[in-house]
Design a protein around this motif. Sequence first.
Motif, mmCIF file in Angstrom:
data_model
loop_
_atom_site.group_PDB
_atom_site.id
_atom_site.type_symbol
_atom_site.label_atom_id
_atom_site.label_comp_id
_atom_site.label_asym_id
_atom_site.label_seq_id
_atom_site.Cartn_x
_atom_site.Cartn_y
_atom_site.Cartn_z
ATOM 1 N N GLN A 57 3.701 5.075 -16.101
ATOM 2 C CA GLN A 57 4.399 6.049 -16.921
ATOM 3 C C GLN A 57 3.616 6.266 -18.216
ATOM 4 O O GLN A 57 3.166 5.310 -18.851
ATOM 5 N N GLY A 58 3.471 7.517 -18.612
ATOM 6 C CA GLY A 58 2.680 7.850 -19.791
ATOM 7 C C GLY A 58 1.258 8.261 -19.469
ATOM 8 O O GLY A 58 0.552 8.777 -20.346
ATOM 9 N N ASP A 59 0.833 8.045 -18.232
ATOM 10 C CA ASP A 59 -0.483 8.507 -17.790
ATOM 11 C C ASP A 59 -0.480 10.031 -17.814
ATOM 12 O O ASP A 59 0.390 10.682 -17.240
ATOM 13 N N TYR A 60 -1.449 10.609 -18.521
ATOM 14 C CA TYR A 60 -1.523 12.073 -18.621
ATOM 15 C C TYR A 60 -1.474 12.732 -17.246
ATOM 16 O O TYR A 60 -0.935 13.829 -17.080
ATOM 17 N N ARG A 61 -2.056 12.100 -16.261
ATOM 18 C CA ARG A 61 -2.178 12.706 -14.939
ATOM 19 C C ARG A 61 -0.844 12.790 -14.212
ATOM 20 O O ARG A 61 -0.677 13.619 -13.328
ATOM 21 N N LYS A 62 0.090 11.919 -14.566
ATOM 22 C CA LYS A 62 1.350 11.858 -13.837
ATOM 23 C C LYS A 62 2.286 13.013 -14.177
ATOM 24 O O LYS A 62 3.300 13.240 -13.505
ATOM 25 N N ALA A 63 1.963 13.779 -15.186
ATOM 26 C CA ALA A 63 2.807 14.909 -15.587
ATOM 27 C C ALA A 63 2.716 16.035 -14.566
ATOM 28 O O ALA A 63 1.706 16.180 -13.865
ATOM 29 N N PRO A 64 3.749 16.869 -14.470
ATOM 30 C CA PRO A 64 3.662 18.071 -13.628
ATOM 31 C C PRO A 64 2.525 18.982 -14.105
ATOM 32 O O PRO A 64 2.284 19.114 -15.310
ATOM 33 N N TYR A 65 1.868 19.603 -13.148
ATOM 34 C CA TYR A 65 0.783 20.525 -13.491
ATOM 35 C C TYR A 65 1.341 21.765 -14.193
ATOM 36 O O TYR A 65 2.275 22.401 -13.698
ATOM 37 N N ASN A 114 -4.127 7.935 -27.345
ATOM 38 C CA ASN A 114 -4.862 7.006 -28.219
ATOM 39 C C ASN A 114 -5.487 5.851 -27.453
ATOM 40 O O ASN A 114 -5.789 4.803 -28.038
ATOM 41 N N GLY A 115 -5.677 6.021 -26.154
ATOM 42 C CA GLY A 115 -6.297 4.970 -25.346
ATOM 43 C C GLY A 115 -5.441 3.741 -25.160
ATOM 44 O O GLY A 115 -5.935 2.701 -24.720
ATOM 45 N N ALA A 116 -4.127 3.864 -25.474
ATOM 46 C CA ALA A 116 -3.231 2.707 -25.390
ATOM 47 C C ALA A 116 -2.626 2.623 -23.990
ATOM 48 O O ALA A 116 -1.605 3.253 -23.690
ATOM 49 N N ASP A 117 -3.232 1.853 -23.124
ATOM 50 C CA ASP A 117 -2.802 1.689 -21.737
ATOM 51 C C ASP A 117 -1.694 0.634 -21.682
ATOM 52 O O ASP A 117 -1.933 -0.540 -21.999
ATOM 53 N N PRO A 118 -0.482 0.999 -21.277
ATOM 54 C CA PRO A 118 0.602 0.009 -21.223
ATOM 55 C C PRO A 118 0.513 -0.954 -20.045
ATOM 56 O O PRO A 118 1.261 -1.924 -19.987
ATOM 57 N N ASN A 119 -0.401 -0.690 -19.115
ATOM 58 C CA ASN A 119 -0.505 -1.542 -17.927
ATOM 59 C C ASN A 119 -1.969 -1.800 -17.591
ATOM 60 O O ASN A 119 -2.441 -1.492 -16.490
ATOM 61 N N LEU A 160 0.846 -1.198 0.000
ATOM 62 C CA LEU A 160 0.000 0.000 0.000
ATOM 63 C C LEU A 160 0.878 1.243 0.000
ATOM 64 O O LEU A 160 2.085 1.178 0.242
ATOM 65 N N GLY A 161 0.234 2.381 -0.222
ATOM 66 C CA GLY A 161 0.978 3.637 -0.269
ATOM 67 C C GLY A 161 1.680 3.835 -1.595
ATOM 68 O O GLY A 161 1.278 3.301 -2.626
ATOM 69 N N SER A 162 2.754 4.666 -1.591
ATOM 70 C CA SER A 162 3.489 5.017 -2.814
ATOM 71 C C SER A 162 2.545 5.513 -3.907
ATOM 72 O O SER A 162 2.615 5.069 -5.055
ATOM 73 N N PRO A 163 1.647 6.443 -3.607
ATOM 74 C CA PRO A 163 0.591 6.794 -4.562
ATOM 75 C C PRO A 163 1.107 7.352 -5.886
ATOM 76 O O PRO A 163 0.545 7.043 -6.943
ATOM 77 N N TYR A 164 2.169 8.162 -5.842
ATOM 78 C CA TYR A 164 2.646 8.766 -7.093
ATOM 79 C C TYR A 164 3.174 7.704 -8.049
ATOM 80 O O TYR A 164 2.871 7.716 -9.247
ATOM 81 N N GLU A 165 3.944 6.758 -7.553
ATOM 82 C CA GLU A 165 4.526 5.743 -8.421
ATOM 83 C C GLU A 165 3.526 4.653 -8.812
ATOM 84 O O GLU A 165 3.829 3.814 -9.661
ATOM 85 N N LYS A 166 2.326 4.680 -8.244
ATOM 86 C CA LYS A 166 1.295 3.755 -8.695
ATOM 87 C C LYS A 166 0.725 4.176 -10.047
ATOM 88 O O LYS A 166 0.087 3.372 -10.737
ATOM 89 N N PHE A 167 0.926 5.424 -10.437
ATOM 90 C CA PHE A 167 0.508 5.875 -11.761
ATOM 91 C C PHE A 167 1.477 5.330 -12.807
ATOM 92 O O PHE A 167 2.698 5.459 -12.675
#
Length: 562
Positions: A342-350, A483-488, A333-340
Amino acid sequence: MKTRKYIAVLSISFGLLLQGCTKLDQEFYSSVTPETFFKSEKDIMAALYRPFTHAKWYMGEDRWRLQEYTADNFAITTKGRHWYNGGENERYHYHRWTADDGWIWGSWRGTLMGVALALDAKSDLSKLDYARFALTQDDQDAHLAQLDALIAYFYLRGLDYFGGMPVFESLEEEALPRNTDVELFNHIERLLKESIERLPVKAAGDREEGAIRKAAAAAMLAQLYFNAEAYIKKPMYAEAREIAEAIINKEYGDYTLDATWNGVHGFTNNASPEIIWSMPSEFKMLEYNWFYADFYHYNTRQYFNQDMGANNGAHLTPSRKPDGTLYKDEFKLGSPYEKFTQGDYRKAPYVYHGSGRYEGMFIVGPHRTPSGAPILGGEEYKDLPLNFVDQVGRFSEVGPGKKYSSVNQLPSKMSEGEENTGVRLVKVPIPNLNDNTLRWGADMPVIRLAELYYMAAECRFRDGDAAGAAELINSVRKRNFSNGADPNPVTAQNLDKYRFLDEWSIEFLGEGRRRTDLIRWKAFTTEEWWDHTPSNSDHLNRFPVPNEAIAGNNNLTQNPGY
């Protein structure tokens, strides 16, 4: 920003004395009665929505804190001379809260005050002849149904936090004892079932303006059943799934998943087809802004190009140890940032691009102004460039002649934060000063269709249909990738308890629900995460009845274990 029928505040002095939160006295300052006070439809709507303004407050602040700071995704670490707060933040993180803690008292009192405000409005509106205002009986029924559903909402949250609470149906009742968990559960169920029958449905193209419609009441009933095993020790996942899938299939109104991840969180999210119920917000009008001061650094105003200060308290729990290695092999559990992924739009800096356009959801890495100039610290890194790290440790105390000779010696725990500690969440977009009319233009989502997808998925999984569960989750996940291509993607093979908890965390990070999800999965008191060891004490799944409430009403009994 939106043009809307805005939730109005009726300026009536209630004098509600919630001493012990069960003696609900009203003090009226004139002999005005509902029949003579109400002059127009505007007066009716103001009275109807007065308890909704309380709900808007109730959905944030201490209620959010009880849900998130006690769980695995957020923390308020002590940062040098700041944020120890008499050990309060550590008590919640380590599950050592007491019946004297303020967040708990505020939540008990706020729950029952919400019920009282809704009952007061219901009492007034039920006495009116709606025909006098060119309104119909259906209008009156729908208004009263909204108030019943709102009462159910407050009690549903109270059941989640405390278990059984005093059930009152008028403001004449005084010093009531607590009802049992089952009695409160049944009361909530009855209110919601009756409300669903009388509430209108959303038509295609309708905007979400804060009123409770049929799907919102149905979703609350699904939430009640979804967590029934935790509430009354009776699994009701089949009942929850039936309602969740009916909402997905548009049986309670026209809702669809938003095409983009931030359509449901952005400045015009009242137009999102995914929002089932939200709390309206607008600049200088019922602003959804309480989190800003808690989440951001004193100098983050320069990052946003804004004029608002902040207190630099909260951040995500760390994904990495001081030496940079990941916690994922140590804690599930935990580690919320790294659970996203890589390539997830949300994981980018605001980054705010202007005219309401923005990308990313986090403050992480070098802190810079929009022009690229470094933003300097004011505490451990005074006059030095700030760099927000996904770690907790006193890195400023490492080096020749300092307390630690290397980062390998650094402890990582609640007492060891610095001003740049932790990734910061920007789920509610912040515009720059040039677009300041957009500030607080994003409404607060309370229920959205994605929750029903995840709820139905979990119910399918518990019923042995892992493939069906994965399909539902992936239908939401795919919008977060090019393009909806989820790597995970989720699959029947990789879906288990921990992947489910990860998916709830990723999609609903910071939306004030994490503790409830952990409890439902029997993980809140049994699992470890960063700087938190499990207590294995089930009584901690409920908060204590506040001592201040018991002092005001000796008919109240304390929860077991406190």
